[in-house]
Design an enzyme around this catalytic site. Sequence first.
Site, PDB file in Angstrom:
ATOM      1  N   ARG A   7       0.840  -1.201   0.000  1.00 56.88           N
ATOM      2  CA  ARG A   7       0.000   0.000   0.000  1.00 56.88           C
ATOM      3  C   ARG A   7       0.871   1.244   0.000  1.00 56.88           C
ATOM      4  NH1 ARG A   7      -1.340   3.833   3.355  1.00 56.88           N
ATOM      5  NH2 ARG A   7      -0.264   2.876   5.098  1.00 56.88           N
ATOM      6  N   THR A   8       0.419   2.234  -0.764  1.00 52.61           N
ATOM      7  CA  THR A   8       0.973   3.580  -0.654  1.00 52.61           C
ATOM      8  C   THR A   8      -0.196   4.517  -0.400  1.00 52.61           C
ATOM      9  OG1 THR A   8       0.843   3.988  -3.036  1.00 52.61           O
ATOM     10  CG2 THR A   8       2.945   3.179  -2.175  1.00 52.61           C
ATOM     11  N   SER A   9       0.107   5.677   0.158  1.00 50.06           N
ATOM     12  CA  SER A   9      -0.942   6.623   0.524  1.00 50.06           C
ATOM     13  C   SER A   9      -1.493   7.409  -0.654  1.00 50.06           C
ATOM     14  CB  SER A   9      -0.418   7.610   1.572  1.00 50.06           C
ATOM     15  OG  SER A   9       0.005   6.917   2.708  1.00 50.06           O
ATOM     16  N   THR A  10      -0.660   7.647  -1.655  1.00 46.70           N
ATOM     17  CA  THR A  10      -1.104   8.456  -2.784  1.00 46.70           C
ATOM     18  C   THR A  10      -0.765   7.780  -4.098  1.00 46.70           C
ATOM     19  OG1 THR A  10       0.975   9.673  -2.886  1.00 46.70           O
ATOM     20  CG2 THR A  10      -0.757  10.608  -1.497  1.00 46.70           C
ATOM     21  N   GLN A  13       3.006   7.703  -5.683  1.00 44.99           N
ATOM     22  CA  GLN A  13       4.082   6.962  -5.022  1.00 44.99           C
ATOM     23  C   GLN A  13       4.312   5.614  -5.712  1.00 44.99           C
ATOM     24  OE1 GLN A  13       2.363   7.008  -1.056  1.00 44.99           O
ATOM     25  NE2 GLN A  13       3.887   8.493  -0.392  1.00 44.99           N
TER      26      GLN A  13
END
Length: 189
Positions: A7-10, A13
């Site tokens: 997972r990445t936040s944005t 990325q």
Amino acid sequence: MLIGYARTSTLDQTAGLEAQQRDLTGAGCERTYVEQVSSVDVGDRLELARALDNLRAGDALVVTKLDRLARSMAHLMELLKLIEAKGATLRILSMNLDTGTPTGRLMLNVLGGVAQFEREIMLERQREGIAKAKAAGKYKGRAPTARAKEGQVVSLAAKGISLSEIARQLGIGKASVHRILKGQQASEQ
């Protein structure tokens, strides 16, 4: 089976996401669930929910780092309870940690507590910085987007357009539309 979760936040990325996927594949994950969403948006983490649903007894959920999985120690413990209820374990590659061992469980609790402490310290510093900026008159806060569209809201409502449609057209929340119209009615009385 080893099930990976990346997972990445944005959305921008991509390098970080690709690195996570590479590491999870290198660790032997047969299936990896991937998403780009903030850890705060728990309801929107559909791939994490799918990964947890597909865990079976003897499986391990594998993540590259603790912060890719949980947003707080309480959230981590909640996820760990779900994982263990299925007879599975959690592996965190960056910590060389496996909850299938007593040492792994101990280390997870200790390191999770330290991570939460760090986050709370960071938030405290952030609040102090905001208070200092406000006192100096340099902090304005977030611009009120819905109030800036008040005229458009009133105009669309006068045409008989529904609250939901107004919110959709203007890119604001339905509650904001309702609040603006309620305030408009109160000022007319």
